[in-house]
Design a protein around this motif. Structure first.
Motif, PDB file in Angstrom:
ATOM      1  N   ARG A  22       0.833  -1.201   0.000  1.00 36.07           N
ATOM      2  CA  ARG A  22       0.000   0.000   0.000  1.00 36.07           C
ATOM      3  C   ARG A  22       0.871   1.256   0.000  1.00 36.07           C
ATOM      4  N   VAL A  23       2.036   1.176   0.626  1.00 36.66           N
ATOM      5  CA  VAL A  23       2.977   2.299   0.650  1.00 36.66           C
ATOM      6  C   VAL A  23       3.417   2.662  -0.766  1.00 36.66           C
ATOM      7  N   TYR A  24       3.497   1.641  -1.636  1.00 40.72           N
ATOM      8  CA  TYR A  24       3.906   1.852  -3.030  1.00 40.72           C
ATOM      9  C   TYR A  24       2.705   2.038  -3.950  1.00 40.72           C
ATOM     10  N   ASP A  25       1.522   2.203  -3.360  1.00 38.86           N
ATOM     11  CA  ASP A  25       0.284   2.404  -4.112  1.00 38.86           C
ATOM     12  C   ASP A  25       0.004   1.220  -5.052  1.00 38.86           C
ATOM     13  N   ILE A  26       0.300   0.013  -4.562  1.00 36.94           N
ATOM     14  CA  ILE A  26       0.038  -1.211  -5.321  1.00 36.94           C
ATOM     15  C   ILE A  26      -0.939  -2.070  -4.521  1.00 36.94           C
ATOM     16  N   LYS A  27      -2.022  -2.454  -5.153  1.00 34.06           N
ATOM     17  CA  LYS A  27      -3.063  -3.225  -4.474  1.00 34.06           C
ATOM     18  C   LYS A  27      -2.837  -4.715  -4.665  1.00 34.06           C
ATOM     19  N   ILE A  28      -2.963  -5.471  -3.574  1.00 27.42           N
ATOM     20  CA  ILE A  28      -2.905  -6.929  -3.625  1.00 27.42           C
ATOM     21  C   ILE A  28      -4.311  -7.480  -3.437  1.00 27.42           C
ATOM     22  N   ASP A  29      -4.755  -8.299  -4.387  1.00 28.85           N
ATOM     23  CA  ASP A  29      -6.024  -9.016  -4.243  1.00 28.85           C
ATOM     24  C   ASP A  29      -5.706 -10.470  -3.932  1.00 28.85           C
ATOM     25  N   ARG A  30      -6.358 -10.992  -2.886  1.00 27.06           N
ATOM     26  CA  ARG A  30      -6.051 -12.329  -2.392  1.00 27.06           C
ATOM     27  C   ARG A  30      -7.207 -13.273  -2.660  1.00 27.06           C
ATOM     28  N   ALA A  31      -6.919 -14.459  -3.198  1.00 26.78           N
ATOM     29  CA  ALA A  31      -7.964 -15.467  -3.381  1.00 26.78           C
ATOM     30  C   ALA A  31      -8.317 -16.110  -2.049  1.00 26.78           C
ATOM     31  N   ILE A  32      -7.287 -16.363  -1.231  1.00 24.71           N
ATOM     32  CA  ILE A  32      -7.480 -16.993   0.081  1.00 24.71           C
ATOM     33  C   ILE A  32      -6.517 -16.334   1.066  1.00 24.71           C
ATOM     34  N   THR A  33      -6.986 -16.069   2.276  1.00 23.19           N
ATOM     35  CA  THR A  33      -6.103 -15.576   3.339  1.00 23.19           C
ATOM     36  C   THR A  33      -5.913 -16.689   4.362  1.00 23.19           C
ATOM     37  N   ILE A  34      -4.885 -16.548   5.189  1.00 22.95           N
ATOM     38  CA  ILE A  34      -4.662 -17.583   6.201  1.00 22.95           C
ATOM     39  C   ILE A  34      -5.803 -17.592   7.214  1.00 22.95           C
ATOM     40  N   ASN A  35      -6.399 -16.431   7.469  1.00 26.11           N
ATOM     41  CA  ASN A  35      -7.532 -16.411   8.395  1.00 26.11           C
ATOM     42  C   ASN A  35      -8.722 -17.173   7.825  1.00 26.11           C
ATOM     43  N   GLN A  36      -8.981 -17.029   6.522  1.00 23.63           N
ATOM     44  CA  GLN A  36     -10.027 -17.834   5.893  1.00 23.63           C
ATOM     45  C   GLN A  36      -9.660 -19.315   5.944  1.00 23.63           C
ATOM     46  N   THR A  37      -8.374 -19.603   5.742  1.00 18.29           N
ATOM     47  CA  THR A  37      -7.903 -20.991   5.728  1.00 18.29           C
ATOM     48  C   THR A  37      -8.186 -21.708   7.039  1.00 18.29           C
ATOM     49  N   ILE A  38      -7.835 -21.070   8.149  1.00 20.04           N
ATOM     50  CA  ILE A  38      -8.037 -21.770   9.419  1.00 20.04           C
ATOM     51  C   ILE A  38      -9.513 -21.873   9.789  1.00 20.04           C
ATOM     52  N   GLU A  39     -10.328 -20.921   9.332  1.00 13.79           N
ATOM     53  CA  GLU A  39     -11.769 -21.035   9.556  1.00 13.79           C
ATOM     54  C   GLU A  39     -12.326 -22.238   8.796  1.00 13.79           C
ATOM     55  N   ILE A  40     -11.871 -22.415   7.563  1.00 11.15           N
ATOM     56  CA  ILE A  40     -12.310 -23.547   6.745  1.00 11.15           C
ATOM     57  C   ILE A  40     -11.855 -24.859   7.370  1.00 11.15           C
ATOM     58  N   LEU A  41     -10.597 -24.919   7.808  1.00  7.82           N
ATOM     59  CA  LEU A  41     -10.061 -26.150   8.392  1.00  7.82           C
ATOM     60  C   LEU A  41     -10.763 -26.498   9.699  1.00  7.82           C
ATOM     61  N   LYS A  42     -11.085 -25.494  10.478  1.00  4.89           N
ATOM     62  CA  LYS A  42     -11.806 -25.749  11.728  1.00  4.89           C
ATOM     63  C   LYS A  42     -13.227 -26.219  11.434  1.00  4.89           C
ATOM     64  N   LYS A  43     -13.880 -25.578  10.494  1.00  5.55           N
ATOM     65  CA  LYS A  43     -15.256 -25.945  10.132  1.00  5.55           C
ATOM     66  C   LYS A  43     -15.332 -27.384   9.632  1.00  5.55           C
ATOM     67  N   ASN A  44     -14.310 -27.784   8.871  1.00  7.36           N
ATOM     68  CA  ASN A  44     -14.291 -29.131   8.302  1.00  7.36           C
ATOM     69  C   ASN A  44     -13.542 -30.145   9.173  1.00  7.36           C
ATOM     70  N   LYS A  45     -13.321 -29.765  10.446  1.00  5.39           N
ATOM     71  CA  LYS A  45     -12.747 -30.668  11.444  1.00  5.39           C
ATOM     72  C   LYS A  45     -11.367 -31.222  11.037  1.00  5.39           C
ATOM     73  N   ARG A  46     -10.571 -30.360  10.406  1.00 11.00           N
ATOM     74  CA  ARG A  46      -9.210 -30.755  10.058  1.00 11.00           C
ATOM     75  C   ARG A  46      -8.214 -30.347  11.137  1.00 11.00           C
ATOM     76  N   ILE A  47      -8.515 -29.303  11.889  1.00 10.07           N
ATOM     77  CA  ILE A  47      -7.614 -28.858  12.950  1.00 10.07           C
ATOM     78  C   ILE A  47      -8.391 -28.752  14.259  1.00 10.07           C
TER      79      ILE A  47
END
Length: 208
Positions: free
Chosen positions: A168-193
């Motif tokens: 953001r400091v360089y005025d460049i936007k990153i679009d993410r398909a998956i974040t680690i926070n989404q990842t652990i929510e999915i893994l918890k929901k599906n009883k993987r962790i």
């Protein structure tokens, strides 16, 4: 594979699969950035599973169309080695020219650092598989910065450890398909962790 799966469905399928084939691991790991982490993500394994590789590319395509648009960039650029696996496939899917930036200049032949035919003044979409601090990606962007404009970045997995804020400091936007926070929510929901493993990763996110 159904091309019309929602992004949420694709995320769920991809994340649970990655965990099941041990591409997402829990433990103690030293990352390329030097960070000590309680989890490790290796998306390079997807090249050995064509169905799930295609799901990852479909997820990136959806992200591009929703956030940037097909007309929002001229080139796709990736960084060897793992990013190039996904960048070249996305380029093929979107009928966009592909280039890649070497980490180091070749010491032989033409000694090029940029591979491909990049027109000056082009808009470039950088593709990366996993981003942590974003340092290697930022170095690649700086390599072609004076030849390009309005650069954007898409990543499959963001570890949520500072890259978005740094860019953001360089005025460049990153679009993410998956974040680690989404990842652990999915893994918890599906009883993987377990609840303990969930909290352990959450704690690391707070620390960084």
């Amino acid at each position: 594979m159904n091309e019309f799966n929602s992004m949420d469905d694709l995320r769920d399928e991809l994340v649970t699969f990655l965990y099941d084939v041990k591409a997402i691991k829990l433990g103690n790991f030293t990352l390329s950035s030097g960070i000590i982490s309680r989890f490790y993500i290796d998306l390079r394994i997807l090249q050995s599973y064509p169905v799930y590789f295609r799901k990852a590319i479909s997820l990136l395509k959806m992200l591009v169309f929703q956030r940037i648009g097909w007309d929002g960039f001229d080139y796709i650029c990736s960084i060897p080695t793992s990013g190039t696996i996904f960048g070249s496939a996305l380029s093929y899917e979107l009928f966009k020219p592909h280039i890649y930036v070497r980490k180091d200049m070749k010491g032989y032949g033409t000694q090029k650092k940029i591979e491909g035919d990049l027109r000056s003044g082009s808009r470039v979409l950088f593709v990366e598989d996993v981003v942590t601090t974003g340092n290697s990606l930022l170095n690649a962007i700086k390599t072609i910065f004076d030849q390009t404009e309005n650069n954007r970045v898409v990543v499959i997995m963001d570890r949520d450890q500072g890259a978005v804020e740094k860019f953001r400091v360089y005025d460049i936007k990153i679009d993410r398909a998956i974040t680690i926070n989404q990842t652990i929510e999915i893994l918890k929901k599906n009883k993987r962790i377990s609840d303990f493993e969930y909290r352990t990763i959450k704690d690391e996110m707070v620390e960084t």
